[in-house]
Motif scaffolding. Structure first.
Motif, PDB file in Angstrom:
ATOM      1  N   GLY A  68       0.811  -1.215   0.000  1.00 26.13           N
ATOM      2  CA  GLY A  68       0.000   0.000   0.000  1.00 26.13           C
ATOM      3  C   GLY A  68       0.841   1.258   0.000  1.00 26.13           C
ATOM      4  N   ALA A  69       1.893   1.278   0.827  1.00 25.41           N
ATOM      5  CA  ALA A  69       2.758   2.456   0.912  1.00 25.41           C
ATOM      6  C   ALA A  69       3.488   2.706  -0.411  1.00 25.41           C
ATOM      7  N   SER A  70       3.867   1.621  -1.082  1.00 23.69           N
ATOM      8  CA  SER A  70       4.624   1.774  -2.328  1.00 23.69           C
ATOM      9  C   SER A  70       3.802   2.426  -3.428  1.00 23.69           C
ATOM     10  N   THR A  71       2.492   2.207  -3.391  1.00 23.14           N
ATOM     11  CA  THR A  71       1.633   2.754  -4.439  1.00 23.14           C
ATOM     12  C   THR A  71       0.935   4.050  -4.019  1.00 23.14           C
ATOM     13  N   LEU A  72       1.099   4.453  -2.765  1.00 26.25           N
ATOM     14  CA  LEU A  72       0.361   5.600  -2.229  1.00 26.25           C
ATOM     15  C   LEU A  72       0.634   6.883  -3.005  1.00 26.25           C
ATOM     16  N   GLU A  73       1.898   7.148  -3.326  1.00 27.06           N
ATOM     17  CA  GLU A  73       2.269   8.365  -4.045  1.00 27.06           C
ATOM     18  C   GLU A  73       2.347   8.140  -5.553  1.00 27.06           C
ATOM     19  N   GLU A  74       1.983   6.934  -5.985  1.00 29.18           N
ATOM     20  CA  GLU A  74       1.987   6.572  -7.404  1.00 29.18           C
ATOM     21  C   GLU A  74       3.377   6.637  -8.022  1.00 29.18           C
ATOM     22  N   TYR A  75       4.390   6.319  -7.202  1.00 24.44           N
ATOM     23  CA  TYR A  75       5.754   6.218  -7.720  1.00 24.44           C
ATOM     24  C   TYR A  75       6.047   4.790  -8.188  1.00 24.44           C
ATOM     25  N   TYR A  76       5.396   3.810  -7.552  1.00 25.72           N
ATOM     26  CA  TYR A  76       5.668   2.392  -7.816  1.00 25.72           C
ATOM     27  C   TYR A  76       4.420   1.679  -8.316  1.00 25.72           C
ATOM     28  N   GLU A  77       4.661   0.562  -8.994  1.00 26.56           N
ATOM     29  CA  GLU A  77       3.625  -0.431  -9.227  1.00 26.56           C
ATOM     30  C   GLU A  77       4.229  -1.801  -8.940  1.00 26.56           C
ATOM     31  N   VAL A  78       3.501  -2.612  -8.195  1.00 23.69           N
ATOM     32  CA  VAL A  78       3.993  -3.935  -7.812  1.00 23.69           C
ATOM     33  C   VAL A  78       3.782  -4.877  -8.991  1.00 23.69           C
ATOM     34  N   LYS A  79       4.882  -5.381  -9.551  1.00 24.39           N
ATOM     35  CA  LYS A  79       4.811  -6.193 -10.764  1.00 24.39           C
ATOM     36  C   LYS A  79       5.117  -7.666 -10.539  1.00 24.39           C
ATOM     37  N   ALA A  80       5.814  -7.996  -9.451  1.00 23.60           N
ATOM     38  CA  ALA A  80       6.235  -9.383  -9.249  1.00 23.60           C
ATOM     39  C   ALA A  80       6.361  -9.647  -7.757  1.00 23.60           C
ATOM     40  N   GLY A  81       6.320 -10.935  -7.393  1.00 24.40           N
ATOM     41  CA  GLY A  81       6.459 -11.218  -5.974  1.00 24.40           C
ATOM     42  C   GLY A  81       6.548 -12.691  -5.632  1.00 24.40           C
ATOM     43  N   VAL A  82       7.048 -12.923  -4.436  1.00 22.48           N
ATOM     44  CA  VAL A  82       7.082 -14.237  -3.793  1.00 22.48           C
ATOM     45  C   VAL A  82       6.352 -14.052  -2.475  1.00 22.48           C
ATOM     46  N   PHE A  83       5.306 -14.848  -2.221  1.00 27.24           N
ATOM     47  CA  PHE A  83       4.410 -14.554  -1.113  1.00 27.24           C
ATOM     48  C   PHE A  83       4.294 -15.657  -0.077  1.00 27.24           C
ATOM     49  N   SER A  84       5.099 -16.703  -0.218  1.00 28.30           N
ATOM     50  CA  SER A  84       5.047 -17.795   0.746  1.00 28.30           C
ATOM     51  C   SER A  84       6.288 -18.665   0.569  1.00 28.30           C
ATOM     52  N   SER A  85       6.687 -19.326   1.658  1.00 32.08           N
ATOM     53  CA  SER A  85       7.776 -20.306   1.559  1.00 32.08           C
ATOM     54  C   SER A  85       7.292 -21.580   0.874  1.00 32.08           C
TER      55      SER A  85
END
Length: 237
Positions: A32-49
């Motif tokens: 949420g913080a990364s997109t708040l100022e519209e500087y970032y967009e989340v494009k990829a991720g690892v969400f669990s072991s």
């Protein structure tokens, strides 16, 4: 106001996140913080072991590219023309060093949760690796962005308090007054010294105190005195 990132790059920064799945407290905060100022967009991720759960979670969260492991994500993204620019690490503490080292090897900028590592030698080695690279590496110290913290720093910079001879910083960690079910069951990694570090949560919150003391005072401590005290007050029944 024009977006300085888009002005400079012609697009938003592409962020890859490692950790912080749907059941995580900190994951939604970072995304949420990364997109708040519209500087970032989340494009990829690892969400669990769990590799299967990780890929499935990416779909649930609407993340374009979900990966099974941190190593897979870093290597796969490195080969893409539209690779992520920054990797945010929010995994258990004992994995920060290895993931950050791999990110540096493949030229990704890093935003790492606290503590940077559980071990001083690993932390210093990571510093050297960053200094020898073109990578920017930063640690999340969000409290220094609060207006009252900035005001306190400005007051000291203006000399309104005179010579600073002592700085006292307290961090009240209230939730452990009563353990959660996962903490009671021993399934919460924050209570496992092999993963969280020998000081458990103190490694996370202690670095907050150190950073705030330095940030507000404008000085770098050469000595410190630290105490841990447990106080639980219960109302009369």
């Amino acid at each position: 106001m024009a977006n300085p990132v888009i002005n400079a790059l012609g697009r938003k920064l592409r962020l890859g996140v490692i950790g912080g799945g749907s059941s995580s407290f900190i994951g939604i905060v970072h995304r949420g913080a990364s997109t708040l100022e519209e500087y970032y967009e989340v494009k990829a991720g690892v969400f669990s072991s769990n590799p299967v759960k990780s890929v499935a979670s990416a779909k649930e969260l609407g993340i374009e590219r979900g990966y099974a492991t941190a190593e897979e994500m870093i290597k796969a993204e490195a080969a893409r023309e539209d690779r992520v620019d920054v990797i945010a690490i929010m995994t258990p503490n004992n994995s920060h060093y290895a993931i950050a080292c791999l990110a540096i090897e493949y030229g990704f900028h890093i935003m790492c949760e606290k503590p940077l590592t559980n071990d001083l030698s690993e932390a210093m080695d990571l510093v050297r690796k960053v200094q020898d690279s073109d990578v920017e590496c930063c640690v999340a110290y969000a409290y220094s962005g609060y207006p009252m913290v900035r005001e306190a720093r400005a007051i000291i910079e203006a000399g309104e308090l005179g010579e600073i001879r002592m700085v006292q910083c307290d961090y009240v960690q209230g939730h452990l007054a009563e353990l959660t079910e996962s903490e009671k069951a021993g399934t919460n990694w924050h209570m496992d010294p092999e993963m969280a570090g020998s000081s458990l949560i103190i490694g996370d919150i202690g670095t907050h105190c150190y950073h705030l003391a330095s940030f507000v005072s404008g000085m770098t401590p050469c000595e410190l005195s630290a105490d841990i005290t447990t106080v639980v007050l219960r109302p009369n029944c």
